[in-house]
Design an enzyme around this catalytic site. Structure first.
Site, PDB file in Angstrom:
ATOM      1  N   HIS A   6       0.814  -1.212   0.000  1.00 57.11           N
ATOM      2  CA  HIS A   6       0.000   0.000   0.000  1.00 57.11           C
ATOM      3  C   HIS A   6       0.848   1.263   0.000  1.00 57.11           C
ATOM      4  CE1 HIS A   6       0.991   0.817   4.220  1.00 57.11           C
ATOM      5  NE2 HIS A   6       0.869  -0.491   4.412  1.00 57.11           N
ATOM      6  N   GLU A 113      -3.165  -7.013   6.945  1.00 58.62           N
ATOM      7  CA  GLU A 113      -2.002  -6.704   7.764  1.00 58.62           C
ATOM      8  C   GLU A 113      -1.839  -7.703   8.911  1.00 58.62           C
ATOM      9  OE1 GLU A 113       0.836  -5.741   8.497  1.00 58.62           O
ATOM     10  OE2 GLU A 113       0.715  -3.557   8.666  1.00 58.62           O
TER      11      GLU A 113
END
Length: 318
Positions: A6, A113
């Protein structure tokens, strides 16, 4: 298959936000949006073939979904639909245009994550990460969170699903918009890196891309990585001006590599320092020449001394 970390998030800039904002709700910064758009331009112009179908698999975290939006805006800018006042209809119209252009997508929480717990106190997280260095980065489990080995387990089931998708859609490109830890674990899982080899891998930078190409025989091989290049790199207002492509992955400086001493027998009194050097060199040589299922390929793995920087994997979220 292209794996993209990201773009820069609010938490990458100010870790204090983790104490009041859920990790999954962290948004991109202005630079993060710029990184995502430029990643899309690089994908469209330099990585993917024109007109080929692309399927995106996206972590459901806000920063990864926003990164996906920034990437696909390189195909069609959502501002083209600014005349539609109703936001829901505007988003639907934009998504419809992306589908017409051959882009499809879905979310998959298995590439989310690593879980560091719920609301996070920066001072405690720094203490935990220091403890992780001594304990071992792969096995250390954060209180109320996950270890890298936990991520490995769920990513393994994702990889099985992805492989089945390959059988159903043989000519399709896949882009995974995910997190640094997920990328490193995916590489370790697919190429069967050892835990020592996994520990050598540096965390990808924001919007860095890892590119895997098909070898023509049903397997993937590492083609290299691409990382953003900035104008006024040291300025807080820096902008992405392009991407540099490198044939190999980044590895950590030696002082940041976790070491475990394994004896070959009860009377083994090898010098630990010499063993560390020999073991690390062996890992580097193996990871540079091993592909899927241990088959030799053209060297494409990490090499000591190339593009070494202070590891972000210990200092910010993956």
């Amino acid at each position: 298959v292209v794996m993209i970390r990201h773009g820069q998030s609010q938490g990458n800039v100010d870790e204090r936000l983790y104490s009041t904002t859920p990790d999954n709700a962290m948004r991109l910064t202005k630079l993060g949006w710029d990184q995502a758009y430029q990643a899309g331009q690089a994908l469209k112009r330099r990585v993917l073939e024109t007109g080929e179908p692309v399927h995106f698999i996206v972590s459901p975290y806000v920063r990864t979904v926003e990164t996906f939006h920034g990437i696909v805006s390189a195909w069609c800018d959502p501002s083209e639909f600014a005349h539609i006042r109703d936001r829901e209809k505007r988003v639907k119209a934009w998504y419809g245009r992306l589908l017409e252009l051959g882009l499809t997508w879905h979310e998959d929480p298995r590439i989310r994550e690593q879980d560091f717990g719920n609301y996070q106190q920066p001072a405690k997280i720094r203490e935990y990460k220091k403890e992780r260095r001594a304990f071992g980065p792969f096995y250390y489990r954060f209180p109320h969170g996950e270890s890298a080995s936990d991520v490995f387990d769920r990513v393994s089931t994702f990889l099985d699903s992805l492989w089945r998708s390959f059988d159903l859609n043989r000519s399709r490109n896949y882009v995974l918009v995910t997190h640094g830890i997920s990328i490193r674990v995916l590489l370790a899982r697919y190429f069967r890196y050892s835990i020592d080899q996994f520990s050598l891998l540096a965390n990808p930078k924001n919007c860095e891309m890892i590119i895997l190409g098909h070898d023509g025989y049903g397997k993937l091989r590492l083609e290299g990585r691409a990382e953003p290049v900035y104008e006024n790199d040291q300025s807080p207002d820096k902008q992405v001006v392009g991407y540099d492509f490198h044939p190999r992955l980044r590895v950590l400086p030696k002082q940041f590599v976790h070491k475990v001493h394994v004896r070959i027998g009860p009377d083994d009194d090898v010098d630990p320092i010499q063993q560390d050097r020999a073991k690390q060199q062996s890992c580097l040589e193996t990871i540079a020449s091993v592909g899927e299922f241990g088959l030799p390929v053209t060297p494409a793995g990490p090499v000591a001394g190339e593009n070494l920087t202070r590891p972000t994997s210990y200092d910010d979220h993956a």
